[in-house]
Design an enzyme around this catalytic site. Structure first.
Site, PDB file in Angstrom:
ATOM      1  NE  ARG A 103      14.317  17.430  46.773  1.00 16.94           N
ATOM      2  CZ  ARG A 103      15.108  17.720  45.745  1.00 16.94           C
ATOM      3  NH1 ARG A 103      16.068  16.892  45.398  1.00 16.94           N
ATOM      4  NH2 ARG A 103      14.927  18.813  45.030  1.00 16.94           N
ATOM      5  CB  THR A 107      17.036  18.553  55.274  1.00 20.71           C
ATOM      6  OG1 THR A 107      15.751  17.991  54.942  1.00 20.71           O
ATOM      7  CG2 THR A 107      16.857  19.577  56.373  1.00 20.71           C
ATOM      8  CG  ASP A 203       8.878  20.642  40.131  1.00 18.36           C
ATOM      9  OD1 ASP A 203       7.882  19.927  39.866  1.00 18.36           O
ATOM     10  OD2 ASP A 203       9.276  20.824  41.289  1.00 18.36           O
ATOM     11  CG  ASP A 206       5.994  22.950  39.604  1.00 18.59           C
ATOM     12  OD1 ASP A 206       5.121  22.479  40.352  1.00 18.59           O
ATOM     13  OD2 ASP A 206       6.919  23.697  40.014  1.00 18.59           O
TER      14      ASP A 206
END
Length: 213
Positions: A103, A107, A203, A206
């Site tokens: 991703r 944007t 995340d 992560d």
């Protein structure tokens, strides 16, 4: 598209510890593995089976087994890999394909950078593994990719979803005629300005694997 939030105390318990910022990566991986197995139990309620005759130690009887072609499990790289073992524990005879999607953080658009999937998915049920349904772009692109190859039934298993992501995914797949299901442990409050789920769990990639410097 149908969305199922699994309401079970064990699911809520494991998710609570996944959310906790004090949970280290090894524990996070273990909890994610266990949680996915619980979600997979609900996600596979409509898995296709066919009748089979067997002989027990006592008498003949009728049962069922997974139909052919076998279901295809598709983790979205990289974070989806942390969900694969938990899924395969419940569905060990399924086949596995891989889809790499990234991703753009500006944007929020998803693009495919790698794939290892059969060229023809006609008649296949696919189970897509992606920890977070945030903006919906990644899963929408993945579903479109699988449908173009012939998949005729798609279930997405996510640890968490955001309302905005669910709405976006439903809009983006409204033209697709195959059944689409989303199974998750929780529908969270919202997305923040960076496209992260709130309260979320950070995340997922992560937290599963650490941050490579």
């Amino acid at each position: 598209m149908q969305t199922l939030v699994v309401d079970h105390p064990l699911v809520a318990h494991k998710l609570t510890h996944l959310r906790d910022q004090r949970t280290d990566s090894p524990t996070f991986r273990s909890l994610a593995d266990e949680l996915v197995t619980l979600l997979a139990y609900e996600a596979t309620r409509e898995v296709r089976v066919c009748p089979v005759s067997i002989q027990t130690p006592v008498s003949p009887t009728e049962g069922v087994e997974l139909a052919s072609p076998r279901p295809l499990v598709v983790p979205i790289l990289r974070a989806g890999l942390g969900m694969l073992d938990g899924m395969m524990r419940l569905l060990p005879t399924a086949e596995v394909g891989f889809l790499g999607m990234v991703r753009n953080e500006e944007t929020l658009q998803a693009t495919t950078y790698a794939e290892r999937l059969p060229a023809d998915l006609s008649g296949r049920q696919c189970y897509v593994l992606d920890p977070m349904l945030a903006t919906g772009g990644t899963l929408a692109a993945a579903i479109d990719f699988l449908v173009q190859r012939g998949a005729d039934d798609i279930t997405c298993i996510c640890l968490l979803v955001a309302p905005e992501g669910v709405a976006k995914l439903e809009e983006a797949t409204s033209h697709i005629e195959v059944p689409i299901h989303v199974v998750t442990a929780a529908m969270d409050e919202r997305l923040n300005e960076k496209g992260y789920i709130v309260p979320g769990l950070g995340d997922a990639g992560d937290r599963l694997y650490g941050v490579a410097g």
